[in-house]
Design a protein around this motif. Structure first.
Motif, PDB file in Angstrom:
ATOM      1  N   GLU A  49       8.221 -12.867   7.848  1.00  0.00           N
ATOM      2  CA  GLU A  49       8.847 -13.911   6.942  1.00  0.00           C
ATOM      3  C   GLU A  49       9.106 -13.429   5.700  1.00  0.00           C
ATOM      4  O   GLU A  49      10.090 -13.835   4.967  1.00  0.00           O
ATOM      5  N   ARG A  50       8.429 -12.302   5.449  1.00  0.00           N
ATOM      6  CA  ARG A  50       8.646 -11.718   3.981  1.00  0.00           C
ATOM      7  C   ARG A  50       9.655 -10.500   4.412  1.00  0.00           C
ATOM      8  O   ARG A  50       9.990  -9.679   3.452  1.00  0.00           O
ATOM      9  N   ARG A  51       9.832 -10.104   5.387  1.00  0.00           N
ATOM     10  CA  ARG A  51      10.632  -8.691   5.822  1.00  0.00           C
ATOM     11  C   ARG A  51      10.058  -7.542   5.376  1.00  0.00           C
ATOM     12  O   ARG A  51      10.803  -6.772   4.819  1.00  0.00           O
ATOM     13  N   ILE A  52       8.570  -7.332   5.289  1.00  0.00           N
ATOM     14  CA  ILE A  52       8.082  -6.363   5.016  1.00  0.00           C
ATOM     15  C   ILE A  52       7.013  -5.814   5.824  1.00  0.00           C
ATOM     16  O   ILE A  52       6.371  -6.688   6.702  1.00  0.00           O
ATOM     17  N   CYS A  53       6.906  -4.585   5.853  1.00  0.00           N
ATOM     18  CA  CYS A  53       5.791  -3.910   6.774  1.00  0.00           C
ATOM     19  C   CYS A  53       4.925  -3.039   5.686  1.00  0.00           C
ATOM     20  O   CYS A  53       5.554  -2.178   4.929  1.00  0.00           O
ATOM     21  N   THR A  54       3.684  -3.200   5.430  1.00  0.00           N
ATOM     22  CA  THR A  54       2.665  -2.774   4.540  1.00  0.00           C
ATOM     23  C   THR A  54       1.884  -1.712   5.008  1.00  0.00           C
ATOM     24  O   THR A  54       1.473  -2.037   6.169  1.00  0.00           O
ATOM     25  N   LEU A  55       1.397  -0.609   4.523  1.00  0.00           N
ATOM     26  CA  LEU A  55       0.361   0.518   4.503  1.00  0.00           C
ATOM     27  C   LEU A  55      -0.639   0.348   3.673  1.00  0.00           C
ATOM     28  O   LEU A  55      -0.351   0.552   2.623  1.00  0.00           O
ATOM     29  N   ARG A  56      -1.917  -0.092   4.165  1.00  0.00           N
ATOM     30  CA  ARG A  56      -3.206  -0.149   2.976  1.00  0.00           C
ATOM     31  C   ARG A  56      -3.893   0.905   3.615  1.00  0.00           C
ATOM     32  O   ARG A  56      -4.386   0.996   4.834  1.00  0.00           O
ATOM     33  N   LEU A  57      -4.732   1.519   2.786  1.00  0.00           N
ATOM     34  CA  LEU A  57      -5.764   2.789   2.799  1.00  0.00           C
ATOM     35  C   LEU A  57      -7.071   2.145   2.572  1.00  0.00           C
ATOM     36  O   LEU A  57      -7.239   1.360   1.554  1.00  0.00           O
ATOM     37  N   ALA A  58      -7.907   2.694   3.286  1.00  0.00           N
ATOM     38  CA  ALA A  58      -9.588   2.421   2.970  1.00  0.00           C
ATOM     39  C   ALA A  58      -9.758   2.974   1.651  1.00  0.00           C
ATOM     40  O   ALA A  58      -9.157   4.161   1.462  1.00  0.00           O
ATOM     41  N   PRO A  59     -10.646   2.790   1.087  1.00  0.00           N
ATOM     42  CA  PRO A  59     -11.131   3.685  -0.205  1.00  0.00           C
ATOM     43  C   PRO A  59     -11.331   5.214   0.065  1.00  0.00           C
ATOM     44  O   PRO A  59     -12.178   5.537   1.198  1.00  0.00           O
TER      45      PRO A  59
END
Length: 274
Positions: A49-59
């Motif tokens: 719905e926001r047309r985005i794909c994100t990558l989040r890393l662990a600390p």
């Protein structure tokens, strides 16, 4: 969007909505033991719905996107290559309308971008107008854009702004489209409160009253270094007594030179042979 592992560490995966995790825990969507990864090393989230794909890393986790280091968060696009330690992950496809909810399904509830977060026009036809994040903003020539910019040469959707947590991610819609952030031509960058965006003849500033500007230490946002300017500003300047002393020192030498010349003339007059 499809995620493949060119080196064969894991079969390819399809993701149309939601998230998957890659790490060394059996609870991860992609469990890779012995690859030097942390549990939930990387979380990949797709928001059609926001047309985005994100990558989040662990600390403390390490990753590279297209050979550029990522510390905590990055925006992913089709064709990107993600390195998680020794694991290579490649993205194929794109975020399409097919991944959006059906018309009869409840639409996601929009979330405000933050406490009074607005994009305010500071130059151009939209000078003085403010636009809130709900939870994102699109800018371009299209009448369907959240902020319509009537200017030749701009794409229908030139730029999208997404409020993620406590900061804003600016991303050009296509490789040809672009924008300027604080005078730097970019296609993707973090935007902090007080930063200025330029699209064609339009200029905007991001305002978030009550929020700290934060530190610009993300590798995805190159900014001009101000170390030389700061060093010049902090350089000690001579105090008034020091300056007066220096001027007095030079003046004393001038007096001594004049006295020497006068003494030589007197001696010449008194002792010259007659």
């Amino acid at each position: 969007m499809r995620f493949t592992f060119p080196n064969g560490e894991h079969p390819g995966l399809e993701l149309t909505r939601g998230h998957l995790t890659v790490g060394a825990s059996a609870d991860d969507s992609v469990f890779l033991d012995g690859a030097g990864l942390k549990p939930a090393h990387a979380r990949i989230e797709l928001q059609p719905e926001r047309r985005i794909c994100t990558l989040r890393l662990a600390p403390g986790a390490l990753a590279y996107v297209n050979a550029r280091p990522v510390r905590s968060l990055a925006l992913l696009r089709a064709g990107d290559v993600v390195m998680l330690n020794r694991v290579r992950l490649q993205l194929q496809g794109a975020v399409s309308n097919a991944a959006l909810p059906a018309p009869d399904s409840p639409s996601p509830v929009p979330r405000p971008g933050g406490p009074k977060v607005v994009l305010r026009g500071v130059a151009g036809p939209l000078f003085g107008r403010s636009f809130r994040f709900e939870p994102s903003l699109s800018l371009g020539r299209s009448e369907g854009a959240d902020i319509c910019l009537d200017e030749e040469g701009l794409a229908p959707i030139q730029l999208r702004l997404h409020w993620l947590g406590d900061r804003c991610l600016a991303s050009a819609e296509t490789a040809e489209a672009g924008f300027e952030l604080n005078g730097h031509s970019l296609s993707q960058a973090w935007v902090l409160p007080g930063d200025q965006l330029r699209i064609g003849g339009h200029r905007f500033v991001l305002e978030a009253p009550g929020m700290r500007p934060g530190r610009r230490d993300d590798p995805h946002t190159p900014v001009q270094s101000m170390r030389a300017v700061d060093a010049a500003a902090k350089a000690p300047t001579p105090s008034a007594p020091q300056a007066a002393s220096a001027r007095g020192f030079n003046f004393a030498w001038l007096i001594l030179a004049a006295a020497g010349i006068a003494g030589a003339l007197v001696a010449l007059i008194l002792y010259a042979p007659r």
